[in-house]
Design a protein around this motif. Structure first.
Motif, PDB file in Angstrom:
ATOM      1  N   ILE A  49       0.881  -1.185   0.000  1.00  0.00           N
ATOM      2  CA  ILE A  49       0.000   0.000   0.000  1.00  0.00           C
ATOM      3  C   ILE A  49       0.907   1.220   0.000  1.00  0.00           C
ATOM      4  O   ILE A  49       1.783   1.351   0.875  1.00  0.00           O
ATOM      5  CB  ILE A  49      -0.926  -0.004   1.237  1.00  0.00           C
ATOM      6  CG1 ILE A  49      -1.805  -1.254   1.234  1.00  0.00           C
ATOM      7  CG2 ILE A  49      -1.785   1.259   1.256  1.00  0.00           C
ATOM      8  CD1 ILE A  49      -2.740  -1.383   2.438  1.00  0.00           C
ATOM      9  N   THR A  50       0.721   2.076  -0.987  1.00  0.00           N
ATOM     10  CA  THR A  50       1.703   3.150  -1.193  1.00  0.00           C
ATOM     11  C   THR A  50       1.036   4.525  -1.319  1.00  0.00           C
ATOM     12  O   THR A  50      -0.127   4.637  -1.691  1.00  0.00           O
ATOM     13  CB  THR A  50       2.533   2.867  -2.462  1.00  0.00           C
ATOM     14  OG1 THR A  50       1.651   2.682  -3.563  1.00  0.00           O
ATOM     15  CG2 THR A  50       3.401   1.635  -2.288  1.00  0.00           C
ATOM     16  N   PRO A  51       1.814   5.591  -1.050  1.00  0.00           N
ATOM     17  CA  PRO A  51       1.306   6.956  -1.165  1.00  0.00           C
ATOM     18  C   PRO A  51       1.467   7.474  -2.591  1.00  0.00           C
ATOM     19  O   PRO A  51       2.023   6.798  -3.448  1.00  0.00           O
ATOM     20  CB  PRO A  51       2.197   7.727  -0.200  1.00  0.00           C
ATOM     21  CG  PRO A  51       3.518   7.032  -0.300  1.00  0.00           C
ATOM     22  CD  PRO A  51       3.209   5.580  -0.572  1.00  0.00           C
ATOM     23  N   TRP A  52       1.035   8.727  -2.797  1.00  0.00           N
ATOM     24  CA  TRP A  52       1.071   9.304  -4.141  1.00  0.00           C
ATOM     25  C   TRP A  52       2.369  10.010  -4.447  1.00  0.00           C
ATOM     26  O   TRP A  52       2.660  10.303  -5.602  1.00  0.00           O
ATOM     27  CB  TRP A  52      -0.087  10.318  -4.298  1.00  0.00           C
ATOM     28  CG  TRP A  52      -0.094  11.315  -3.181  1.00  0.00           C
ATOM     29  CD1 TRP A  52      -0.789  11.217  -1.999  1.00  0.00           C
ATOM     30  CD2 TRP A  52       0.693  12.503  -3.079  1.00  0.00           C
ATOM     31  NE1 TRP A  52      -0.481  12.283  -1.180  1.00  0.00           N
ATOM     32  CE2 TRP A  52       0.430  13.091  -1.824  1.00  0.00           C
ATOM     33  CE3 TRP A  52       1.591  13.154  -3.931  1.00  0.00           C
ATOM     34  CZ2 TRP A  52       1.028  14.265  -1.393  1.00  0.00           C
ATOM     35  CZ3 TRP A  52       2.197  14.333  -3.507  1.00  0.00           C
ATOM     36  CH2 TRP A  52       1.908  14.864  -2.248  1.00  0.00           C
ATOM     37  N   ASN A  53       3.189  10.329  -3.414  1.00  0.00           N
ATOM     38  CA  ASN A  53       4.251  11.315  -3.662  1.00  0.00           C
ATOM     39  C   ASN A  53       5.459  10.779  -4.426  1.00  0.00           C
ATOM     40  O   ASN A  53       6.139  11.542  -5.109  1.00  0.00           O
ATOM     41  CB  ASN A  53       4.653  12.021  -2.359  1.00  0.00           C
ATOM     42  CG  ASN A  53       5.302  11.114  -1.355  1.00  0.00           C
ATOM     43  OD1 ASN A  53       5.090   9.899  -1.364  1.00  0.00           O
ATOM     44  ND2 ASN A  53       6.085  11.677  -0.467  1.00  0.00           N
ATOM     45  N   PHE A  54       5.737   9.476  -4.298  1.00  0.00           N
ATOM     46  CA  PHE A  54       6.750   8.834  -5.147  1.00  0.00           C
ATOM     47  C   PHE A  54       6.060   7.649  -5.831  1.00  0.00           C
ATOM     48  O   PHE A  54       6.233   6.498  -5.420  1.00  0.00           O
ATOM     49  CB  PHE A  54       7.964   8.389  -4.322  1.00  0.00           C
ATOM     50  CG  PHE A  54       8.845   9.542  -3.918  1.00  0.00           C
ATOM     51  CD1 PHE A  54       9.908   9.937  -4.724  1.00  0.00           C
ATOM     52  CD2 PHE A  54       8.602  10.252  -2.762  1.00  0.00           C
ATOM     53  CE1 PHE A  54      10.716  11.013  -4.371  1.00  0.00           C
ATOM     54  CE2 PHE A  54       9.395  11.326  -2.394  1.00  0.00           C
ATOM     55  CZ  PHE A  54      10.450  11.705  -3.204  1.00  0.00           C
ATOM     56  N   PRO A  55       5.252   7.919  -6.868  1.00  0.00           N
ATOM     57  CA  PRO A  55       4.345   6.885  -7.369  1.00  0.00           C
ATOM     58  C   PRO A  55       5.025   5.767  -8.161  1.00  0.00           C
ATOM     59  O   PRO A  55       4.394   4.761  -8.454  1.00  0.00           O
ATOM     60  CB  PRO A  55       3.388   7.684  -8.267  1.00  0.00           C
ATOM     61  CG  PRO A  55       4.188   8.864  -8.716  1.00  0.00           C
ATOM     62  CD  PRO A  55       5.103   9.204  -7.567  1.00  0.00           C
ATOM     63  N   VAL A  56       6.320   5.934  -8.466  1.00  0.00           N
ATOM     64  CA  VAL A  56       7.071   4.870  -9.134  1.00  0.00           C
ATOM     65  C   VAL A  56       8.119   4.273  -8.190  1.00  0.00           C
ATOM     66  O   VAL A  56       8.217   3.048  -8.039  1.00  0.00           O
ATOM     67  CB  VAL A  56       7.747   5.413 -10.425  1.00  0.00           C
ATOM     68  CG1 VAL A  56       8.792   4.449 -10.962  1.00  0.00           C
ATOM     69  CG2 VAL A  56       6.684   5.672 -11.493  1.00  0.00           C
ATOM     70  N   ALA A  57       8.893   5.127  -7.540  1.00  0.00           N
ATOM     71  CA  ALA A  57      10.020   4.629  -6.741  1.00  0.00           C
ATOM     72  C   ALA A  57       9.548   3.796  -5.540  1.00  0.00           C
ATOM     73  O   ALA A  57      10.095   2.716  -5.280  1.00  0.00           O
ATOM     74  CB  ALA A  57      10.894   5.789  -6.270  1.00  0.00           C
ATOM     75  N   ILE A  58       8.541   4.280  -4.805  1.00  0.00           N
ATOM     76  CA  ILE A  58       8.146   3.548  -3.590  1.00  0.00           C
ATOM     77  C   ILE A  58       7.547   2.179  -3.936  1.00  0.00           C
ATOM     78  O   ILE A  58       7.967   1.158  -3.367  1.00  0.00           O
ATOM     79  CB  ILE A  58       7.213   4.389  -2.688  1.00  0.00           C
ATOM     80  CG1 ILE A  58       8.008   5.573  -2.111  1.00  0.00           C
ATOM     81  CG2 ILE A  58       6.624   3.541  -1.563  1.00  0.00           C
ATOM     82  CD1 ILE A  58       7.213   6.511  -1.211  1.00  0.00           C
TER      83      ILE A  58
END
Ligand code: NAD
Length: 475
Positions: free
Chosen positions: A148-157
């Motif tokens: 589950i990931t945030p929007w601010n690093f939408p590729v790296a994270i």
């Protein structure tokens, strides 16, 4: 033009969802609807988990070099769409294009790094108390891992989670932020373009309800989350309730400390960059600067000069440094926190950017270390400036928050630097550097309320994405 309604990516192909949808807007020009993002249901999550479980049974048995080849192919597919993806990142989450390109390049580097990890040793030989007995540890995959990931690093994270998960033999079901759904769909497509075995990497779009369904889903053996401390707490509870392995990487209230003997121009340049680039929307962004009082006046003059020269937009301009906040709610939150404050500089931005969610780089003098501006993560281009009596006082102030992600000390004095390295309570410790930015091959994560105390990236990721068997073979 009607915006694209996104599909999930399940079992190696796009899967249409008939669920309700939310709109993903361009934060520079909110009338530009980038995509309609379906809110994945618990049944859709369960379907993705079933596909992942099936794919993982074959994948775990594949030799390491075959896993490495698959990740190398994914890196190449991602590289082939780097320009398109960087442009979409800039449009959908307002990241300045130069940083967006850097992020895609970092994604490629992460995939290449974990291709290498897939062929390294995954255990060790341990002397046995018994004669003629071979004892060793084996690192084994967990099964299906939820991300589950945030929007601010939408590729790296997503990639710094998915790449190690796959390298160590797991399959993935990913729930990205609903604010970066279009980028997520292209990333999933690149996995298909690379020929990654169907079902190994699945994407289910949605909001918090979809994330909650993933965290609660019985077939998900482990869950890796990055986002706010509030949601991280909910995920930790949901996973603990069913004894699922979990890691939560959360927010920060990162401090720069500027001592009297620092190179003030260098310190102001790096503090301004850390605080204001990408509008302060990085978990490692500098949100407090603690300055030894004799240096305060000269430092603030430099900071203001440098901050006001950082280009605010448009995000497609290669020189752009700042960009908009992600949403109207984020802009209102930031402006609300500034209401009634005496600003050293910054604040609401006049036209030509009035339609987008822009706020100028802003600094506020804070007298009380318990002030909300010194304690709460605001996630915007706002820097709390705090005076310190001496180095010891400055380090104490830096530690006086519930977070512990990143910090930086600016000094020419090696004794002060060594003391700070020993005493600072953060996971990412910088001296004469920016609080933001990290090498993908170095461990990443926070102390205290910033993290569940695991580490991501580099060799540290192996600990999370594997479990250990201890084996004894007698003669
Ligand atoms: P957020 O916590 O609002 O959302 C993160 C993800 O969780 C999204 O995909 C969201 O849909 C999902 N979610 C929301 N409610 C949920 C629930 N009840 N159950 C399960 N999932 C749920 O965070 P955000 O606004 O997307 O990102 C900003 C935050 O992320 C900041 O706090 C920032 O510091 C943090 N962050 C941390 C790191 C790090 O590595 N430490 C990196 C980047 C961002």
């Amino acid at each position: 033009m009607h915006p694209t309604r996104l599909d999930h990516w399940i079992g190696g192909e796009p899967v249409a969802s008939h669920a309700d949808a939310t709109a993903s807007l361009n934060p520079s020009e909110p009338q530009d609807v980038v995509a309609e993002v379906p809110v994945g249901t618990a049944a859709e999550v369960a379907a993705a988990v079933a596909k992942a479980a099936e794919a993982q049974r074959a994948w775990r048995a594949k030799p390491g070099p075959a896993k490495a080849d698959a990740l190398t192919a994914w890196a190449a597919a991602l590289q082939s769409r780097a320009e398109e993806l960087a442009g979409l990142i800039a449009r959908e989450v307002g990241k300045p294009i130069a940083e967006a390109k850097g992020e895609v390049g970092r994604g490629v580097a992460i995939l290449r790094y974990y291709a290498g990890e897939a062929v390294r040793d995954h255990g060790s030989v341990i002397p046995s108390q018994f004669p003629e007995t071979l004892q060793f540890s084996l690192r084994e995959p967990l099964g299906v891992v939820g991300l589950i990931t945030p929007w601010n690093f939408p590729v790296a994270i997503p990639l710094w989670k998915a790449a190690p998960a796959l390298a160590f033999g797991n399959a993935v079901v990913w729930k990205p932020s609903e604010l970066s759904g279009a980028v997520a769909s292209v990333l999933a497509e690149t996995s298909g373009q690379a020929g990654l075995p169907a079902g190994l990497f699945n994407l289910v779009h949605g909001d918090g309800s979809t994330g909650a369904a993933l965290a609660a889903c019985e077939g998900v053996e482990a869950l890796s989350f990055t986002g706010s401390a509030r949601v991280g707490g909910l995920i930790a509870q949901a996973c603990a309730a069913r004894n699922a392995k979990h890691q939560t990487e959360m927010g920060g209230k990162n401090a720069g400390i500027v001592l009297e003997d620092a190179n003030l121009t260098k310190a102001a340049t790096l503090v301004a960059g850390g605080a204001f680039r990408y509008a302060g929307q990085k978990c490692t962004a500098t949100s407090r600067v603690i300055v030894e009082r004799p240096a305060m006046e000269a430092f603030l003059a430099e900071l203001k000069r440098i901050a006001e020269a950082l280009p605010l937009g448009p995000v497609c301009d290669p020189a752009c440094a700042i960009g908009p906040l992600i949403s109207d709610a984020a802009r209102q939150r930031v402006l609300g926190a500034l209401t009634g404050r005496d600003l050293l500089f910054g604040g609401p931005v006049p036209s030509p950017f009035e339609d987008g969610y822009f706020v100028a780089p802003t600094a506020v003098m804070v007298e009380d270390e318990n002030d909300t501006l010194a304690q709460d993560e605001l996630f915007g281009p706002v820097l709390a400036v705090i005076g310190a009596d001496d180095a010891e006082h400055a380090i104490r102030l830096a530690n006086a928050t519930r977070y512990g992600l990143s910090a930086s000390l600016f000094t020419q004095n090696i004794g002060n630097a060594l003391r700070y390295i020993r005493e600072i309570e953060v996971g990412l410790v910088r001296v004469n550097g920016d609080t933001t930015g990290v090498d993908p091959h170095a461990p990443f994560g926070g102390f205290k309320g910033s993290s569940s105390h695991t580490r991501e990236q580099g060799p540290a990721a192996r600990d999370f994405y594997t479990q250990v068997k201890t084996v004894q073979i007698g003669g």
